[in-house]
Write an enzyme that holds these catalytic residues in place. Structure first.
Site, short mmCIF file in Angstrom:
data_model
loop_
_atom_site.label_atom_id
_atom_site.label_comp_id
_atom_site.label_asym_id
_atom_site.label_seq_id
_atom_site.Cartn_x
_atom_site.Cartn_y
_atom_site.Cartn_z
N SER A 157 0.90 -1.03 0.38
CA SER A 157 -0.29 -0.12 -0.28
C SER A 157 1.14 1.53 -0.20
O SER A 157 1.20 1.26 -0.65
CB SER A 157 -0.87 0.34 1.22
OG SER A 157 -2.20 1.07 0.95
N ASP A 248 -10.07 -3.57 -4.97
CA ASP A 248 -9.11 -2.33 -5.14
C ASP A 248 -9.21 -1.06 -5.15
O ASP A 248 -8.85 -0.77 -6.63
CB ASP A 248 -7.76 -2.89 -4.59
CG ASP A 248 -6.60 -2.20 -3.46
OD1 ASP A 248 -7.27 -1.15 -3.50
OD2 ASP A 248 -5.29 -2.73 -3.74
N HIS A 278 -8.55 -4.70 -1.03
CA HIS A 278 -6.75 -4.64 -0.61
C HIS A 278 -6.61 -4.80 1.00
O HIS A 278 -7.26 -5.02 1.57
CB HIS A 278 -7.15 -2.56 0.07
CG HIS A 278 -5.88 -1.75 -0.37
ND1 HIS A 278 -4.77 -1.12 -1.51
CD2 HIS A 278 -5.55 -1.85 1.27
CE1 HIS A 278 -4.06 -0.53 -0.97
NE2 HIS A 278 -4.30 -0.61 0.72
#
Length: 307
Positions: A157, A248, A278
């Site tokens: 991320s 995501d 995610h």
């Protein structure tokens, strides 16, 4: 497309969204730490897990070294940056993931606890990571048992975005980059997305909140050390493996970076977690199939470190 019933799995564990932007940053961090033991399965045992202090941009920062059984002395090492939207996440939230990456790759992992927003806005976190990485490539190599010419960068991320930034900034020192559903730009946040991409962990609204917390001025979003996807100079970057999540809001930018790297002649492989949201690398106790994908990724990281 059928949407998997992973939100129900969250409810079963009594978890609220740890990245809920309505909470203050300290409350979000507390929520993530409370949820972590319920989200991730127990990782393999390692030969050594050691906390240490490493140089940051303004004073020392906490770090954690993971040395698996049978690691070479000295040997390849992965420099890992955790996710959390530059606001949450730390060594504890990603401890199990780093243990698994070390064990399955067969090589050391050094995780860095960089400064977080809103207390420390951009570029504080980036500068901490650069300072710690430079130390690892220099005097720190002996401290952690790292082979200076076999160092990879990795992150998930926001940490994946930081890994891409380091790969661009220190391309001559890095042998491999692992980008796990990376946050690669903060410019285009209002692009319409299918409802199923507005996940429980990350949404367009959350991305807006990240910008407000992380940047002192929204115009900074176009800086290359905020949005590495915008960098046109990709020549000479190390080989990359990009991992995506199908459900995501960051799916498109990871795919776009894959294509740009390939067009620049950079060896790049790509894997998508079908039906997964995610942050699934931290959700192996909740999401069927997630652990297998983490293990597969660690093996690819090991191959990249060996060259």
């Amino acid at each position: 497309m059928d949407t998997p019933n992973w939100p129900e799995a969250f409810s079963k564990f009594g978890l609220q969204d740890p990245l809920e932007p309505a909470r203050a940053a300290p409350r979000m961090r507390e929520a993530l730490l409370a949820a972590t033991p319920h989200m991730d399965v127990r990782p393999p045992d390692l030969a050594e897990v050691r906390d240490l202090m490493v140089p940051g941009a303004e004073g020392e920062r906490r770090a954690r070294l993971y040395r698996p059984n049978g690691a070479d002395e000295p040997g390849p090492c992965t420099f890992y940056m955790h996710g959390g939207g530059y606001v949450v996440g730390d060594l504890e939230s990603h401890d199990r993931l780093c243990r698994r990456l070390a064990a399955k790759s067969g090589h050391r992992v050094l995780a860095i606890d960089y400064r977080l927003a809103p207390e420390h806005v951009w570029p504080a976190g980036v500068e901490d990571c650069l300072a710690a990485f430079d130390w690892l490539c220099g005097p720190g190599a002996e401290t952690v048992g790292a082979q200076p010419d076999r160092i990879a960068v990795a992150g998930d991320s926001a940490g994946g975005g930081l890994a891409a930034i380091l790969a661009q900034s220190r391309r001559d020192r890095i042998c491999f980059q692992l980008l796990i559903y990376p946050l690669l730009q903060l410019v285009e946040r209002r692009k319409p997305r299918p409802k199923l991409l507005e996940g429980h962990i990350l949404s367009s609204f959350t991305l807006d909140q990240i910008v407000r917390a992380y940047l002192s001025d929204a115009d900074q979003a176009s800086e290359l050390t905020v949005s590495p996807l915008l960098n046109n100079d990709l020549a000479g970057l190390p080989p990359a493996h990009i991992v995506a999540a199908e459900l995501d809001p960051l799916l498109d930018e990871g795919r776009a970076y894959r294509d740009r790297l390939a067009a620049a002649g950079i060896p790049v492989t790509y894997k998508i977690g079908k039906g997964l949201p995610h942050a699934y690398f931290n959700l192996t106790a909740i999401l069927p199939g997630a652990k297998g994908l983490v293990d597969e990724t660690a093996l690819i990281l090991g191959d990249g470190l060996r060259g």
